[in-house]
Design a protein around this motif. Structure first.
Motif, short mmCIF file in Angstrom:
data_model
loop_
_atom_site.label_atom_id
_atom_site.label_comp_id
_atom_site.label_asym_id
_atom_site.label_seq_id
_atom_site.Cartn_x
_atom_site.Cartn_y
_atom_site.Cartn_z
N GLN A 219 50.19 40.02 50.24
CA GLN A 219 51.47 39.42 49.84
C GLN A 219 51.13 37.81 49.70
N ASP A 220 50.01 37.16 49.74
CA ASP A 220 50.08 35.83 49.51
C ASP A 220 48.72 35.17 48.99
N ALA A 221 47.80 36.16 48.37
CA ALA A 221 46.63 35.76 47.58
C ALA A 221 46.81 34.91 46.44
N THR A 222 46.07 33.97 46.39
CA THR A 222 46.56 32.67 45.49
C THR A 222 45.25 32.65 44.54
N PHE A 223 44.04 33.33 44.80
CA PHE A 223 43.07 33.56 43.89
C PHE A 223 42.59 32.18 43.33
N PRO A 224 42.00 31.30 44.50
CA PRO A 224 41.73 29.88 44.06
C PRO A 224 40.55 29.83 42.82
N LYS A 225 40.63 29.01 41.97
CA LYS A 225 40.07 28.80 40.83
C LYS A 225 38.58 28.71 40.84
N LYS A 226 38.18 27.99 42.22
CA LYS A 226 36.84 27.76 42.65
C LYS A 226 36.25 29.17 42.95
N GLU A 227 36.97 29.92 43.67
CA GLU A 227 36.22 31.37 44.12
C GLU A 227 36.30 32.24 42.71
N ILE A 228 37.27 32.19 41.82
CA ILE A 228 37.31 33.02 40.61
C ILE A 228 36.21 32.49 39.96
N SER A 229 35.78 31.32 39.77
CA SER A 229 34.66 30.54 39.04
C SER A 229 33.34 31.37 39.72
N ARG B 52 34.85 37.00 31.45
CA ARG B 52 35.07 35.45 30.97
C ARG B 52 36.56 35.17 31.01
N GLY B 53 37.24 36.41 30.80
CA GLY B 53 38.80 36.37 30.65
C GLY B 53 39.59 36.39 31.81
N ILE B 54 39.09 36.41 33.09
CA ILE B 54 39.65 36.48 34.29
C ILE B 54 40.24 35.17 34.50
N THR B 55 41.43 35.22 34.64
CA THR B 55 42.39 33.95 35.12
C THR B 55 43.29 33.98 36.41
N GLN B 56 43.52 33.11 37.00
CA GLN B 56 44.17 33.08 38.21
C GLN B 56 45.78 33.50 37.74
N ASN B 57 46.02 33.42 36.63
CA ASN B 57 47.38 33.92 36.58
C ASN B 57 47.40 35.43 36.32
N ARG B 58 46.38 35.96 35.37
CA ARG B 58 46.38 37.21 35.12
C ARG B 58 46.22 38.05 36.58
N LEU B 59 45.30 37.49 37.45
CA LEU B 59 45.12 38.29 38.48
C LEU B 59 46.34 38.20 39.53
N SER B 60 47.23 37.39 39.43
CA SER B 60 48.18 37.18 40.39
C SER B 60 49.39 38.17 39.67
N LYS B 61 49.39 38.31 38.28
CA LYS B 61 50.33 39.25 37.69
C LYS B 61 50.06 40.79 38.15
N LYS B 62 48.73 40.75 37.95
CA LYS B 62 48.35 42.44 38.50
C LYS B 62 48.52 42.71 39.83
N MET C 14 40.57 43.65 35.09
CA MET C 14 41.38 42.96 35.61
C MET C 14 41.87 43.81 36.95
N THR C 15 42.05 44.73 36.88
CA THR C 15 42.49 45.77 38.30
C THR C 15 41.22 45.35 39.32
N SER C 16 40.14 45.86 38.94
CA SER C 16 38.83 45.96 39.61
C SER C 16 38.58 44.27 40.21
N ALA C 17 38.86 43.43 39.40
CA ALA C 17 38.59 42.10 39.77
C ALA C 17 39.53 41.47 40.86
N MET C 18 40.79 41.95 40.48
CA MET C 18 42.18 41.40 41.36
C MET C 18 41.81 42.05 42.67
N PHE C 19 41.69 43.41 42.87
CA PHE C 19 41.31 43.82 44.36
C PHE C 19 40.00 43.29 45.08
N ASN C 20 38.99 43.05 44.20
CA ASN C 20 37.75 42.45 44.91
C ASN C 20 37.94 41.10 45.17
#
Length: 456
Positions: A130-140, A187-197, A67-73
């Motif tokens: 400060q404002d990354a929202t990690f859009p679901k479309k881009e996560i997919s 497969r377990g990467i989600t918008q909520n988990r990325l925002s918390k990280k 999750m940490t790697s995914a969040m930064f990427n």
């Protein structure tokens, strides 16, 4: 955007590395209680900046690996105001280089470009944090790319061997699992988990800023405070405790089976406990002598004399809480037994001191002479200062490297190669055809057989 930090034609005429290469240009500052290391470099209108975060992939709990790697990427995937394309176009307009690096122990985010564009560029980077929202479309999209990349390792045996070797050789430690996770983790990467990280790294983790450039870069202080909103309040530093990993008394042979393998990828090495990797200059020289280039012992024995492989390399190094040693090569299926036998005998000969003085002196001179060129690019120099701070070592280690290497003896090399690369202590990972099992069992007896699927 590669800024030369050293003038190569002067390297060998300088009395010391520290006298001319920036030791007197390093200043330590405080920005709103945030530690800042600044290298004043007035020669070019460029800057390099790196943000150090004192935590990394070890912060990922079970079920959230990678999750940490995914969040930064995915920081550039979109915010409430800008799409991914908007962000990319804006940063490209300024000609900025930017991107993260995540390790188990720490993470960094680096930015570089022209000084005249440093404020708008950093404002954009701060906006992302400060404002990354990690859009679901881009996560997919990112998940699909990541999954395809892992699947493709089946056809990229070198990458798969590195992945398998790390996990197998570091078993029993916290450091074996891939930083980016496995397929099940992607497969377990989600918008909520990325925002918390992201919130965790913004609010709780200790940070340090490293900057190189002319005095104008100090104008970024206000941007860091007002736009990134980073202060010295974040204080968490990753600390890891584990039981020391006992070295085996006999080499452990592991065959990772993979379909359609017409070559055998070979990785030999082991985990290094605290107390085994702190003599960094000595480990560097041992690695150079054993497998550090075309004139190294293994290259001459395996390729030049016998044609068993095209290339071979060796390394031994440490992070803050652990270290690794390894030898990397490959060969034809038919010559796997001979390659392993020659590798073992070469290590044994070095341990016994059976090598001419000129080979040792050549490796020592090559390592010492080439060392300053590692830091021609300013970002590489910053990264080394960052690493020394991370492990708690003084900057003097950087400037005294050549002097220390030049004083090392052949007896020291024999000793350290035996301590670190001694054959009986190694984990030997061969990635290749299932048919290799018969050859390996005949030669070594006990062989552990694992499917490549365990590492995807």
């Amino acid at each position: 955007m590669k800024t030369l930090f050293f003038i190569s034609c002067l390297v060998f005429s300088m009395p010391s590395f520290s006298a001319k290469y920036g030791a007197n240009k390093i200043q330590t500052l405080k920005w709103n209680d945030l530690e800042v290391v600044w290298i004043q470099d007035e020669r070019f209108p460029t800057y390099a900046l790196s943000v150090y975060f004192a935590d990394g992939a070890l912060s990922d709990s079970a079920g959230e690996k990678g999750m940490t790697s995914a969040m930064f990427n995915l920081l550039t995937s979109g915010t409430r105001r800008y799409s991914q394309k908007d962000i990319s176009d804006n940063l490209e307009f300024y000609g900025a280089s930017y991107g993260p690096n995540t390790t188990h122990e720490y993470s960094t985010y680096s930015v570089g470009g022209l000084v005249k564009d440093s404020i708008p560029t950093m404002k954009k980077i701060c906006h992302l944090f400060q404002d990354a929202t990690f859009p679901k479309k881009e996560i997919s999209k990112e998940k699909k790319r990541a999954l395809e990349g892992i699947k493709n390792m089946v056809d990229s045996h070198g990458a798969l061997a590195r992945r398998a070797f790390r996990q197998i050789s570091l078993e029993g430690s916290p450091y074996g699992y891939p930083v980016s996770g496995k397929m099940k983790d992607v497969r377990g990467i989600t918008q909520n988990r990325l925002s918390k990280k992201l919130k965790y790294f913004n609010d709780e983790v200790k940070k340090r800023i490293y900057i190189a450039g002319p005095k104008e870069v100090l104008n970024l202080e206000r941007v860091i405070a007002e736009d990134c909103k980073w202060t010295g309040k974040g204080s968490y530093v990753r600390k890891t405790e584990y039981e020391p990993i006992k070295s085996s008394k006999k080499a452990q042979i592991v065959l990772v089976t993979v379909p359609k393998a017409n070559q055998a990828q070979v990785r030999i090495g082991r985990f290094l406990n605290r107390g085994e990797y702190e003599k960094r200059e000595l480990l560097s020289l041992a690695s150079e002598f054993l497998g550090g280039g075309f004139t190294s012992k293994l290259m001459r024995e395996l390729r030049v004399k016998r044609g068993l492989t095209y290339t071979v390399g060796a390394f031994a190094a440490g992070q803050k809480g652990y270290g690794r040693a390894g030898i990397s090569t490959f060969t034809k299926n038919e010559t796997i037994g001979e390659l392993l036998e020659v590798t073992k005998s070469t290590i044994d000969q070095i341990v016994a001191g059976e090598f001419p003085d000129h080979e040792f002196e050549r490796s020592r001179g090559s390592l010492s002479g080439s060392y300053p060129f590692r830091f021609e690019v300013t970002s590489a120099y910053l990264s080394q200062l960052q690493f020394l701070d991370h492990i708690g070592a003084p900057y003097d280690e950087l400037y005294q490297f050549q002097e220390r290497v030049n004083k090392m003896t052949r007896e020291q090399i024999s000793q350290v190669v035996g301590d670190i690369f001694g054959w009986e202590k190694q984990t030997v990972v061969i990635l290749g055809s299932p048919k290799l099992a018969k050859t390996l069992k005949k030669k070594f007896g006990k062989v552990r057989i694992v499917s490549y699927k365990n590492f995807l």
